[in-house]
Design a protein around this motif. Structure first.
Motif, short mmCIF file in Angstrom:
data_model
loop_
_atom_site.label_atom_id
_atom_site.label_comp_id
_atom_site.label_asym_id
_atom_site.label_seq_id
_atom_site.Cartn_x
_atom_site.Cartn_y
_atom_site.Cartn_z
N UNK A 82 0.76 -1.27 0.10
CA UNK A 82 0.03 -0.08 -0.11
C UNK A 82 0.81 1.23 0.02
N UNK A 83 0.29 2.31 -0.57
CA UNK A 83 1.12 3.68 -0.70
C UNK A 83 1.46 4.25 0.58
N UNK A 84 2.91 4.60 0.76
CA UNK A 84 3.11 5.20 1.91
C UNK A 84 2.56 6.65 1.98
N UNK A 85 2.38 7.15 3.37
CA UNK A 85 1.99 8.40 3.56
C UNK A 85 3.14 9.42 3.16
N UNK A 86 2.54 10.73 2.97
CA UNK A 86 3.66 11.85 2.69
C UNK A 86 4.72 11.92 4.06
N UNK A 87 5.62 12.36 3.58
CA UNK A 87 7.05 12.72 4.91
C UNK A 87 6.31 13.86 5.31
#
Length: 394
Positions: A82-87
């Motif tokens: 699954x996509x990682x959250x933005x930093x």
């Protein structure tokens, strides 16, 4: 953009926690290993980790009520995950939390953990903005994402900026694995070393390198050459999960690492921290491998599993328990002639009871609550009156 705003070049005197600044086409890229060390490295994982600015922050004094920071982040995309959250960028004003923001867009690094390949695609610069600040003189800190490579393109404010004065705090230099870099912490000020530094009243230089705490000589020399009052390194989990060496190589490598650090910091308090609890590797050697089965079952969680055979301990394969025993022995041996050398069993920071309450979601890394637990425990055990890093006014 407000025409009255002032652009300030981002230079080393505005940054803390960075070892080196690389000048790029558009700005500067903070690094946590110097250029000469990067030139000796051939591992893409380590190159990625050291360019992720864990513990790096812009620090300046200003009357500005609004701050803009233009950056070009590098987003990681893992195939099949699954996509990682933005930093996350976090704002502190006079040491107190005052805002959070993220930058969308930027470069994309697509990583296929199964095939061992990666692809880099360039992307646009983005801008984050903090407004509504007091017009009084104040110390402003912008902590960069601990897990997202961040090229700094421009700093704009509506009042002049100058480097923040030295507040006389001791400098703590720490090296470790992805747990020390921040793994799944809630943000850059919530990694366990950042929390411990805040509680201990010290300035942090975090050389936590995800996947890269492997007793590399260039890392030891970086620690040797970096000015600091307090030094620690947490070693073990990467050596096991990379299946990097046997006990015969591990022991002299630890001695050599300590010898090199002592060349530059002969009298500083030096703390060796053994691994926190990780059940899959307590008595089972590496290597570590990703387990995608949880993704297919609907849990959405990538996990990891240990691939070694416990019987191989007899031939010198390393496990966390083997490493803890050997680190304790090495420190006890050396401490007879080095009274400023100390040892901390990582299970005092996160052990069996903690795992029962706050299990490791992917079997390896603590979550945000785990980072807070570890940071608070470290501060309690290390920075207090009887701890290795207690401020004794010497």
């Amino acid at each position: 953009m407000n025409d009255s705003w002032i652009s300030t070049p981002i230079t080393a005197d505005l940054l803390r926690g960075a070892i080196d600044l690389e000048h790029t086409e558009h700005g500067v890229l903070p690094h946590r290993l110097p250029a000469w060390a990067r030139a000796q490295n051939t591992d893409g994982q380590l190159a990625m980790a050291e360019s992720q600015p864990s513990g790096v922050r812009l620090v300046f004094r200003t009357r500005a009520t609004a701050v803009e920071l233009a950056t070009r982040p590098t987003k990681r995309v893992y195939v099949g995950v699954p996509p990682r959250p933005d930093g996350v960028y976090e704002l502190l004003v006079d040491g107190r939390p005052a805002g959070r923001a993220s930058v969308t867009g930027g470069n994309t690094l697509t990583i296929d953990m199964v095939a061992g390949t990666h692809e880099h695609r360039p992307g646009p610069v983005g801008t984050l903005r903090f407004t509504g600040l007091s017009g009084e003189p104040k110390d402003v800190e912008i902590w960069l994402p601990h897990n997202e490579t961040t090229e700094l393109v421009g700093l704009r404010t509506d009042a002049p900026v100058e480097p923040a004065p030295d507040r006389g705090r001791r400098v703590w230099l720490h090296h470790g694995s992805s747990l020390s870099q921040g793994s799944d912490a809630a943000g850059p000020t919530s990694t366990w070393p950042a929390l411990a530094a805040s509680l201990g009243g010290v300035e942090l230089i975090n050389l936590g390198l995800g996947g890269g705490a492997l007793l590399d000589p260039f890392t030891a020399r970086t620690l040797r050459d970096t000015p600091a009052d307090l030094v620690s390194f947490k070693i073990g989990i990467n050596v096991v999960n990379a299946d990097l060496m046997r006990l015969r190589a591990f022991t002299p490598a630890v001695h050599g690492f300590l010898d090199t650090i002592r060349d530059g910091h002969p009298d500083a308090p030096l703390l060796v921290v053994s691994p926190t609890l990780c059940p899959i590797h307590e008595d089972t050697p590496g290597p570590l491998a990703p387990d995608f089965s949880g993704l297919g079952s609907g849990s959405g969680q990538l996990t990891f599993r240990a691939m070694g055979d416990p019987a191989e301990r007899a031939s010198g394969k390393l496990t966390l328990n083997v490493i803890r025993d050997e680190l304790a022995r090495i420190v006890a041996q050396r401490a007879a002639e080095d009274p400023n050398l100390h040892y901390l069993d990582g299970r005092e920071l996160y052990g069996e009871a903690d795992h029962a309450e706050l299990p490791l979601p992917d079997q390896v890394h603590p979550d945000a609550a785990g980072h807070r637990r570890i940071g608070e425990r470290f501060a309690e055990r290390v920075f207090t009156a009887d701890g290795a890093f207690a401020d004794r006014g010497v």
